[in-house]
Design a protein around this motif. Structure first.
Motif, PDB file in Angstrom:
ATOM      1  N   UNK A 195       1.042  -1.495   0.296  1.00  0.00           N
ATOM      2  CA  UNK A 195       0.491   0.214  -0.338  1.00  0.00           C
ATOM      3  C   UNK A 195       0.810   1.078  -0.099  1.00  0.00           C
TER       4      UNK A 195
ATOM      5  N   UNK B 147      -8.645  -2.739  -1.894  1.00  0.00           N
ATOM      6  CA  UNK B 147      -9.305  -1.344  -3.546  1.00  0.00           C
ATOM      7  C   UNK B 147     -10.252  -0.826  -3.122  1.00  0.00           C
TER       8      UNK B 147
ATOM      9  N   UNK C  56      -6.729   3.825  -3.006  1.00  0.00           N
ATOM     10  CA  UNK C  56      -5.188   2.688  -2.720  1.00  0.00           C
ATOM     11  C   UNK C  56      -5.443   1.165  -3.033  1.00  0.00           C
ATOM     12  N   UNK C  57      -4.390   0.761  -3.732  1.00  0.00           N
ATOM     13  CA  UNK C  57      -4.298  -0.509  -4.420  1.00  0.00           C
ATOM     14  C   UNK C  57      -3.150  -0.992  -3.429  1.00  0.00           C
TER      15      UNK C  57
END
Lengths: 328, 327
Positions: B72, B102, B109-110
């Protein structure tokens, strides 16, 4: 401590009060909206605990990380999240932080280093340690603060993350908000320790307990732990002892504690205590305090109104929202 | 092309990814000096250093969770779960955190995390070290799942998984680690979501995963000697699944045999059967779709028992013969 006290510095005192009132008023607004049937789901309120996130986040830079908990509104606000976008999320709006996909328990704000609240107790603990690992591998001096409750001390995730963080001396602070109960389980009964920070010794890291309703005390303990992390001296445990005024969530009937106990702690209101310190120091006047309160009230009123007026979260791209897009 | 083992191919992918991208690092139990429980990481610690080949405590939940946090915040961690069975210890971080972050956080965020985990039976390690758990991971939206069946795919799929901005579970098979095959040179990726069709025939289509791909190819050779020509499809990626190729190959022969090592009930092939049943392929089928799977039992220790609970080459041959002769 030679550094001037927060209560003696008009700017910092004002900022501290604004943040604490912002958290308090945000959560009161949430409670009211829920009570009037205007808010869906459930929420976990941190009313009575505002000094902890406020003081801790004062020791952090914008690019430092935090992970938060199911009781996370205070952490979000203290780290700099926008109350309007938070409110929009809770009101199931497209403009909410998570576009209505997360709600109260999943607000993150990457712009302010907030890696997210978490619906799983101790879920954020390894994540914070991982962010600290990342910071150290990237050669930055960023620090991660992992907010967690006393309940997290019983989870395996807490143990595993603290062991690894200690082994690698990662720049992370495990910030335990001991609000006395993991849902209904008393932290005194659960862990058999008069001082929960004794836990730290078993992991080979420093630990300290502070009065979590004393803004200055929390600030000083956090500043020391954050400083140690930033200097490459590894993780610490800080236990801030405080109290949750409201129930665990909306289903709580308070069967595990007494009315008297709640009243005793209400008398230890961290905001009132800090206001008293500010007045005693002569930094701000009663009129100033009144004005700060009014400003926050009006700011929150606007946030609620604007969030209400925002478009509802839409279902049309749910399936496309599960995975991040692969770069072409 | 150069000939290498499946384990060497995985190692090669890790080394290439680390050379190409300084954000990539590996974390896991005994992956450093020990060289990995199955020798997969080998000498990587000497080539890449202990900062990037990180020996952890025995702590699956901690390892995966720290991978999530690092992913992250700008890193590209690859974490190794020593046996895929131990992923049960890490499931909160896999299913509740990595997979959901996500979506749950509104796309802000991924989590570009790769979780490598060896699975499968055949090593006499019994019920807690031998499972095929792909259905667990495939059942969680937000995870991608790959099962390389050849050395080339072990390398190519891993490189693609490391590139991917999402959490990818890479299920390697322990019996395949020592098998060899031709592997493309350099940093050639095998794209996620694209099935392979290593053999084409006219009489039936076998869809198989993991170690069952090579068993199905061996079975197809035997079947060919008696005049039965089988297509073999290896989905390679279970999520996202190349449904088009599977359907097209099913339509081409009209008979479908689905082969997996995992237990039968709600296994991955149950999903393939359902997809074929509700799609265009259904009207082209000459025979009911047949599953050949592991028995619904924990993997036993004794070699004859262990062998008896998962499909072997002769079982595939027999199932294919029945399917073709009776329909």
């Amino acid at each position: 401590m030679n550094a001037p006290k927060i209560a003696e510095d008009a700017g910092r005192a004002r900022e501290s009060l604004r943040t604490m009132w912002r958290i308090r008023r945000f959560e009161e607004a949430v409670e009211e909206l829920y009570g009037r049937g205007l808010m869906h789901g459930t929420m976990h309120l941190s009313i009575g605990q505002e000094a902890v996130p406020t003081a801790v986040c004062q020791t952090l830079r914008r690019d430092d990380y935090i992970t938060s908990t199911h009781r996370g509104h205070g952490h979000c606000i203290a780290k700099g999240a926008d109350p309007e976008s938070m409110m929009a999320e809770l009101l199931a709006k497209e403009t909410g932080y998570c576009r209505g996909r997360g709600g109260s328990m999943h607000i993150a704000d990457t712009a302010t280093g907030n890696l997210g609240a978490n619906g799983i107790v101790a879920g954020g603990v390894p994540i914070a340690a991982g962010a600290a690992l990342s910071a150290s591998m990237r050669g930055t001096d960023q620090v991660a603060v992992c907010f967690h409750g006393d309940g997290a001390l019983g989870e395996g995730a807490w143990h595993e993350a603290v062991v690894l963080a200690a082994m690698w001396r990662l720049p992370v602070v495990f910030l335990c908000e001991d609000n006395h109960y993991g849902m209904s389980m008393s932290s005194r009964r659960a862990f058999g320790l008069a001082d929960l920070s004794d836990r730290a010794r078993g992991y080979g890291i420093p630990g300290v307990s502070v009065d979590g309703n004393d803004l200055q005390a929390v600030h000083d303990a956090a500043a020391e732990a954050v400083g140690r992390a930033r200097a490459g001296e590894g993780p610490s445990l800080v236990v801030a002892t405080t109290y949750r005024w409201r129930g665990h969530s909306k289903s709580d009937k308070n069967l595990y504690r007494t009315r008297e106990e709640i009243e005793e702690w209400r008398a230890q209101d961290p905001i009132v205590r800090f206001e008293r310190a500010v007045l005693e120091a002569g930094t701000l006047t009663a009129t100033d305090l009144e004005q700060i309160g009014q400003e926050v009230r009006s700011e929150l009123r606007t946030a609620v109104q604007r969030a209400h007026a925002a478009p509802d979260a839409r279902p049309d791209d749910l399936l496309e929202s599960v995975y991040a897009e692969v770069d072409a | 092309m150069s000939e290498m083992t499946y384990a060497e191919a995985v190692r090669s992918a890790l080394a290439i990814a680390m050379e190409q991208d300084e954000r990539v690092f590996l974390m896991g139990e005994d992956v450093g000096t020990y060289g990995g429980a199955f020798g997969v990481t080998g000498d990587l610690i000497h080539r890449m250093g202990a900062q990037r080949i990180r020996d952890t405590t025995i702590s699956e939940l901690g390892i995966v969770g720290m991978g999530v946090g690092a992913a992250m915040t700008g890193m590209r961690p690859v974490v190794e779960i020593q046996f895929s069975d131990f992923s049960a210890q890490a499931m909160d971080q896999i299913a509740n955190q990595a997979a959901k972050i996500h979506f749950m956080l509104g796309g802000a965020v991924s989590v570009p995390l790769v979780i490598r985990a060896p699975g499968g039976s055949g090593t006499g390690a019994a019920a807690q070290h031998s499972q095929s758990l792909e259905a667990w991971f495939t059942h969680v939206p937000g995870l991608k799942v790959v099962m390389p069946a050849t050395a080339d795919d072990a390398k190519g799929l891993l490189l693609a998984a490391i590139d991917d901005p999402n959490p990818v579970v890479v299920l390697e098979h322990k019996l395949l680690y020592r098998t060899s095959g031709p592997v493309r040179e350099g940093a050639e990726r095998t794209p996620l979501g694209v099935a392979a069709v290593p053999r084409r025939g006219t009489d039936l289509t076998i869809v198989a995963t993991g170690v069952q791909v090579s068993r199905s190819l061996e079975a197809a050779e035997q079947l060919a000697q008696e005049g039965i020509e089988a297509t073999v499809v290896d989905p390679r990626t279970l999520k996202p699944l190349d449904e088009e190729t599977i359907a097209a190959e099913a339509i081409a022969t009209g008979r479908v045999l689905l082969v997996q090592e995992a237990v039968r009930t709600l296994g991955f092939m149950s999903e393939v059967a359902a997809l074929l049943s509700e799609g265009e392929a259904f009207v082209h089928l000459k025979a009911p779709i047949r599953r050949l799977t592991g028995l619904d039992v924990p993997i036993p220790y004794a070699p004859q028992l262990e062998r008896a609970v998962v499909p072997q080459v002769e079982d595939i041959v027999a199932a294919a013969q029945t399917l073709v002769r009776e329909w």
